[in-house]
Scaffold this active site. Structure first.
Site, PDB file in Angstrom:
ATOM      1  N   LYS A 188      10.568 -34.955  44.396  1.00  0.00           N
ATOM      2  CA  LYS A 188      10.155 -36.349  44.579  1.00  0.00           C
ATOM      3  C   LYS A 188       8.923 -36.713  43.757  1.00  0.00           C
ATOM      4  CE  LYS A 188      11.690 -36.498  49.420  1.00  0.00           C
ATOM      5  NZ  LYS A 188      13.057 -37.007  49.381  1.00  0.00           N
ATOM      6  N   GLU A 233       1.895 -40.867  50.322  1.00  0.00           N
ATOM      7  CA  GLU A 233       2.122 -42.238  49.866  1.00  0.00           C
ATOM      8  C   GLU A 233       1.883 -43.242  50.981  1.00  0.00           C
ATOM      9  OE1 GLU A 233       6.171 -41.910  48.327  1.00  0.00           O
ATOM     10  OE2 GLU A 233       6.990 -42.667  50.202  1.00  0.00           O
ATOM     11  N   GLU A 235      17.249 -44.823  45.982  1.00  0.00           N
ATOM     12  CA  GLU A 235      16.771 -45.302  47.281  1.00  0.00           C
ATOM     13  C   GLU A 235      15.438 -46.016  47.131  1.00  0.00           C
ATOM     14  OE1 GLU A 235      18.870 -42.174  50.352  1.00  0.00           O
ATOM     15  OE2 GLU A 235      16.755 -41.830  49.888  1.00  0.00           O
ATOM     16  N   ASN A 285      19.257 -39.798  44.803  1.00  0.00           N
ATOM     17  CA  ASN A 285      20.176 -38.737  45.205  1.00  0.00           C
ATOM     18  C   ASN A 285      21.255 -38.644  44.136  1.00  0.00           C
ATOM     19  OD1 ASN A 285      18.828 -38.104  47.618  1.00  0.00           O
ATOM     20  ND2 ASN A 285      19.782 -39.842  48.644  1.00  0.00           N
ATOM     21  N   ARG A 332      24.212 -37.593  43.551  1.00  0.00           N
ATOM     22  CA  ARG A 332      25.504 -37.168  44.107  1.00  0.00           C
ATOM     23  C   ARG A 332      26.165 -38.362  44.771  1.00  0.00           C
ATOM     24  NH1 ARG A 332      23.827 -37.527  49.478  1.00  0.00           N
ATOM     25  NH2 ARG A 332      21.695 -36.853  49.859  1.00  0.00           N
TER      26      ARG A 332
HETATM   27  P1  ADP Z   1      14.838 -37.694  52.267  1.00  0.00           P
HETATM   28  O1  ADP Z   1      14.895 -36.882  51.015  1.00  0.00           O
HETATM   29  O2  ADP Z   1      14.536 -36.868  53.451  1.00  0.00           O
HETATM   30  O3  ADP Z   1      16.008 -38.595  52.380  1.00  0.00           O
HETATM   31  P2  ADP Z   1      13.285 -40.098  51.646  1.00  0.00           P
HETATM   32  O4  ADP Z   1      12.099 -40.127  50.742  1.00  0.00           O
HETATM   33  O5  ADP Z   1      14.528 -40.687  51.140  1.00  0.00           O
HETATM   34  O6  ADP Z   1      13.516 -38.578  52.089  1.00  0.00           O
HETATM   35  O7  ADP Z   1      12.856 -40.796  53.010  1.00  0.00           O
HETATM   36  C1  ADP Z   1      13.666 -40.732  54.149  1.00  0.00           C
HETATM   37  C2  ADP Z   1      13.356 -41.904  55.071  1.00  0.00           C
HETATM   38  O8  ADP Z   1      11.963 -41.931  55.448  1.00  0.00           O
HETATM   39  C3  ADP Z   1      13.588 -43.264  54.461  1.00  0.00           C
HETATM   40  O9  ADP Z   1      14.917 -43.659  54.567  1.00  0.00           O
HETATM   41  C4  ADP Z   1      12.652 -44.150  55.263  1.00  0.00           C
HETATM   42  O10 ADP Z   1      13.213 -44.473  56.503  1.00  0.00           O
HETATM   43  C5  ADP Z   1      11.468 -43.250  55.508  1.00  0.00           C
HETATM   44  N1  ADP Z   1      10.430 -43.446  54.486  1.00  0.00           N
HETATM   45  C6  ADP Z   1      10.315 -42.776  53.331  1.00  0.00           C
HETATM   46  N2  ADP Z   1       9.260 -43.198  52.614  1.00  0.00           N
HETATM   47  C7  ADP Z   1       8.682 -44.181  53.322  1.00  0.00           C
HETATM   48  C8  ADP Z   1       7.518 -45.008  53.135  1.00  0.00           C
HETATM   49  N3  ADP Z   1       6.735 -44.881  52.061  1.00  0.00           N
HETATM   50  N4  ADP Z   1       7.228 -45.920  54.081  1.00  0.00           N
HETATM   51  C9  ADP Z   1       7.985 -46.037  55.185  1.00  0.00           C
HETATM   52  N5  ADP Z   1       9.064 -45.282  55.430  1.00  0.00           N
HETATM   53  C10 ADP Z   1       9.419 -44.357  54.517  1.00  0.00           C
HETATM   54  P1  ADP Z   2      20.024 -38.893  52.313  1.00  0.00           P
HETATM   55  O1  ADP Z   2      19.688 -38.819  53.767  1.00  0.00           O
HETATM   56  O2  ADP Z   2      19.497 -37.760  51.500  1.00  0.00           O
HETATM   57  O3  ADP Z   2      19.749 -40.205  51.714  1.00  0.00           O
HETATM   58  P2  ADP Z   2      22.830 -38.822  53.111  1.00  0.00           P
HETATM   59  O4  ADP Z   2      22.507 -39.615  54.294  1.00  0.00           O
HETATM   60  O5  ADP Z   2      23.962 -39.241  52.242  1.00  0.00           O
HETATM   61  O6  ADP Z   2      21.594 -38.721  52.141  1.00  0.00           O
HETATM   62  O7  ADP Z   2      23.092 -37.310  53.566  1.00  0.00           O
HETATM   63  C1  ADP Z   2      22.097 -36.557  54.103  1.00  0.00           C
HETATM   64  C2  ADP Z   2      22.357 -35.091  53.897  1.00  0.00           C
HETATM   65  O8  ADP Z   2      23.047 -34.601  55.057  1.00  0.00           O
HETATM   66  C3  ADP Z   2      23.232 -34.761  52.746  1.00  0.00           C
HETATM   67  O9  ADP Z   2      22.483 -34.453  51.611  1.00  0.00           O
HETATM   68  C4  ADP Z   2      23.922 -33.527  53.224  1.00  0.00           C
HETATM   69  O10 ADP Z   2      23.154 -32.379  52.889  1.00  0.00           O
HETATM   70  C5  ADP Z   2      23.915 -33.586  54.713  1.00  0.00           C
HETATM   71  N1  ADP Z   2      25.234 -33.879  55.271  1.00  0.00           N
HETATM   72  C6  ADP Z   2      25.562 -34.923  56.053  1.00  0.00           C
HETATM   73  N2  ADP Z   2      26.828 -34.861  56.448  1.00  0.00           N
HETATM   74  C7  ADP Z   2      27.341 -33.760  55.902  1.00  0.00           C
HETATM   75  C8  ADP Z   2      28.636 -33.151  55.911  1.00  0.00           C
HETATM   76  N3  ADP Z   2      29.663 -33.660  56.590  1.00  0.00           N
HETATM   77  N4  ADP Z   2      28.814 -32.024  55.218  1.00  0.00           N
HETATM   78  C9  ADP Z   2      27.789 -31.479  54.521  1.00  0.00           C
HETATM   79  N5  ADP Z   2      26.569 -32.007  54.476  1.00  0.00           N
HETATM   80  C10 ADP Z   2      26.338 -33.131  55.150  1.00  0.00           C
HETATM   81 MG    MG Z   3      16.541 -40.132  51.137  1.00  0.00          MG
END
Ligand code: ADP
Ligand code: ADP
Ligand code: MG
Length: 648
Positions: free
Chosen positions: A116, A200, A275, A295, A297
């Protein structure tokens, strides 16, 4: 197009990919761990190869095993699905080295977006707005705290290698900073093997808005509109929709443009998701959104995009991986109606979303909605993998129509065995504030009533107990019709219910595994059952399994079974097989005789105390010896009634 594909995943996503691959005429090749030998994805594919023991680290995550399966089967490409190896640049390289096409972006693009902190730096350079914060290399606590001060509280500490909401801590005040940093680092280290974090700004009233992007290997990139994934628990998505409520065409073009810029900046190809976190405190607006991560993928929630565009994103992935150009230009991408997806999980919202495992004793989905699943009735939700049961997707002309359609379909879904979040999902679809479009990522936390109580559902329990009694009666009737010299069955003596003349019988039950009591009174219309003073529910469904009655009511499950020794009635059976009186009372009936063989759970005697009957049951199979009481006799609490000698 490719002649064959190896799908390096399991569950619903493996099934989803197989469906499109088959439609495109490919030979489909599954891989499976020992836990998935009989899984749906294995049966759906044309052939399947074992890749090791159940833990993902020993099977689905072992690149070498998967490449070997691809070699053996002659697969022309490998689709990684999501999770597992989908964002693993080394795996993508290993595929290339083995002469198999990886259906995904180039390894360099995966690497560029993998961490990140580096991704944020890159995006900043490319002119994409990023969340204000520190994403440099320095990691000492005092320095990071100083940065937090400059950013301004509240701040978010994030694992640079993070995913799935792990290694993330929101910090409200400076005094909490050190402890939050330590625990974020600890979780990051144990989850990702990398303790580094970034700090952040925590965006107020955050909305999670992401853009689906697609790029080809000819330098073209477009977006396929946004998804709103703001309904979350523990920073993980629960309900996703497209389009985002309150999104204007102009803002979509701006955010989509930023996402496309992000993809082009890393030489992207294939499907990806950029995102953004948006400040939702006064609606979506220009200048009010920032890049969070990309992401690299396919995403779990891709079906909502498919619904509003009418496209098959997996087909696009295959086409691009085989060298084709993007099939549409930006202006040709449609937006039709509104789509919502709910993730049906085997988990218990009322108990901190604890994952729930076990066999799905019932699983039925209604028609009229899209259901993506990798399990069916009889499948087990194992502790090894993501406990998702299915995704349900509704598509309607308006947001209201889609939400209502989804709520109604969720309500008609039957899932028994593990606990599920069905009640929560239904309640979310119907929640007034969510319906009106006023929500952010803390919606679920702010509305704990949606999670349902941890208190047992007594009316459902009474409904289940009534079914147990019916089963019992059916068994008695069956037994009566059998030859008289056959061994006695456990339920031969249920006349204990009536013989006493007592108006109320207490039937010991296990209610969600905990000892409880159903009270049965016999009237002209047969038995009436109550639990904790509640009568039998009129709006429940019972699934009668071999081991228990699963009662489903309002999306919630209540498991009712006969109390067997070893659980509820441990106090009247000890390890020596002694059956003792649980209280002062009168022995109403002895249901067994000296020397009888008894089965586990078989009723042995009925004791009455305070106008209540209590049945004593056998904890284990054995032979009855040492009967120390006779019917009609008064006994003291703890008095030995008989012994069940275990079989050799
Ligand atoms: P992950 O790799 O676990 O998906 P993300 O950076 O996408 O991590 O953040 C996951 C979730 O955390 C976001 O969908 C949002 O709900 C919350 N989040 C992330 N960054 C922020 C931020 N700067 N302020 C408020 N909420 C955040
Ligand atoms: P993010 O939260 O990173 O934005 P997603 O919500 O698309 O992305 O998925 C979250 C993570 O959960 C995926 O990266 C994957 O590792 C895991 N995951 C969720 N459902 C499944 C599944 N049915 N099989 C394998 N992995 C899964
Ligand atoms: Mg995310």
């Amino acid at each position: 197009m490719f002649a064959s594909v190896l799908i390096a995943n399991r569950g619903e996503i493996a099934c989803r990919i197989a469906r499109t691959a088959k439609r495109l005429g490919m030979r489909t090749i599954a891989v499976y761990s020992e836990a998935d030998r009989d899984a749906l994805h294995v049966r759906l594919c044309d052939e399947a190869h074992p890749i090791g023991p159940p833990p993902a680290a020993e099977s689905y995550l072992v690149a070498g095993r998967i490449i070997e399966a691809a070699r053996k089967s002659g697969a022309r490409c490998i689709h990684p699905g999501y999770g597992f190896l989908s964002e693993n640049a080394e795996f993508a390289e290993a595929c290339a080295a083995a002469g198999v096409v990886f259906v995904g972006p180039p390894p360099a693009a995966i690497r560029a977006m993998g961490l990140k902190d580096r991704a944020k730096a890159l995006m900043q350079k490319a002119g994409v707005p990023v969340v204000p914060g520190y994403h440099g290399d320095k990691q000492d606590a005092a320095f990071l705290k100083q940065k937090a001060q400059e950013i301004g509280y509240p701040v978010l500490i994030k694992a640079v290698a993070g995913g799935g909401g792990k290694g993330m801590r929101r910090v409200e005040r400076p005094v909490e900073f050190e402890a939050a940093l330590e625990s974020a680092q600890r979780e990051a280290k144990s989850s990702f093997g990398d303790a580094r974090v970034l700090v952040e700004k925590y965006i107020a009233a955050p909305r999670h808005i992401e853009m689906q992007v697609f790029a080809d290997s000819h330098g073209n990139a477009i977006h396929l509109n946004e998804r709103d994934c703001s309904l979350q628990r523990r920073h993980q998505k629960v309900i996703e929709e497209a389009p985002a409520p309150g999104m204007s065409a102009a803002l979509r073009a701006a955010m989509g443009g930023a996402a496309v810029k992000a993809a082009l900046a890393v030489g992207y190809a294939g499907a990806g998701t950029v995102e953004f976190i948006a400040d939702g405190s006064s609606g979506l607006k220009p200048g009010g959104y920032w890049f969070m991560e990309m992401n690299t993928r396919l995403q779990v929630e891709h079906p909502v995009t498919e619904a509003i565009t009418g496209l098959d994103l997996v087909e696009w992935q295959f086409r691009i991986a085989s060298g084709e150009k993007l099939p549409l230009t930006q202006a040709q991408v449609p937006v039709q109606g509104h789509a919502v997806e709910a993730r049906i999980y085997a988990e218990d919202p009322a108990r901190g979303f604890l994952p729930s495992t076990g066999t799905l004793v019932a699983l039925q989905f209604p028609d009229g909605v899209r259901v993506d699943t990798g399990v069916e009735q009889g499948s087990a939700i194992s502790p090894y993998y993501d406990p998702m049961i299915a995704k349900m997707i509704a598509h309607g002309p308006s947001r209201d129509a889609a939400l209502e359609q989804l709520a109604s379909a969720l309500e008609r879904t039957v899932a028994a065995g593990p606990r599920t979040n069905l009640a929560l999902l239904t309640a979310l679809c119907r929640a007034a504030d969510f319906r009106s479009g006023v929500f952010d990522t803390s919606f679920i936390d702010r509305n704990p009533a949606l999670l349902g109580g941890a208190e047992p559902d007594s009316a459902a329990a009474a409904f289940g107990a009534a079914r147990l009694i019916e089963q019992e009666r059916a068994r008695i009737e069956q037994n009566l019709s059998r030859a008289a010299d056959e061994p006695r069955s456990p339920w031969d003596a249920t006349d204990g219910f009536q013989l006493s003349g007592a108006r109320v019988t207490a039937l010991p039950i296990l209610l969600d595994g905990e000892p409880a009591e159903a009270r049965v009174s016999y009237g002209r219309n047969g038995p009436a059952v109550t639990v904790d003073g509640e009568g039998s529910a009129a709006d429940a469904t019972a699934i009668e399994a071999a081991d228990a009655i699963y009662v489903l009511r309002h999306g919630r499950q209540t498991i009712v079974r006969h109390a067997e020794a070893g659980s509820g009635d441990a106090d009247h059976t000890d390890g020596d097989g002694q059956i003792k009186a649980p209280m002062h009372g009168k022995v109403l009936a002895l249901l067994v005789g000296e020397g009888d063989r008894v089965e586990k759970g078989q009723r042995l005697a009925v004791i009455e105390a305070m106008k209540m009957e209590h049945a004593l049951t056998a904890r284990r199979p054995g032979r009855v010896t040492g009967i120390a009481v006779a019917a009609g006799q008064q006994v003291a609490e703890g008095a030995r009634l008989m012994i069940i000698e275990g079989e050799a």
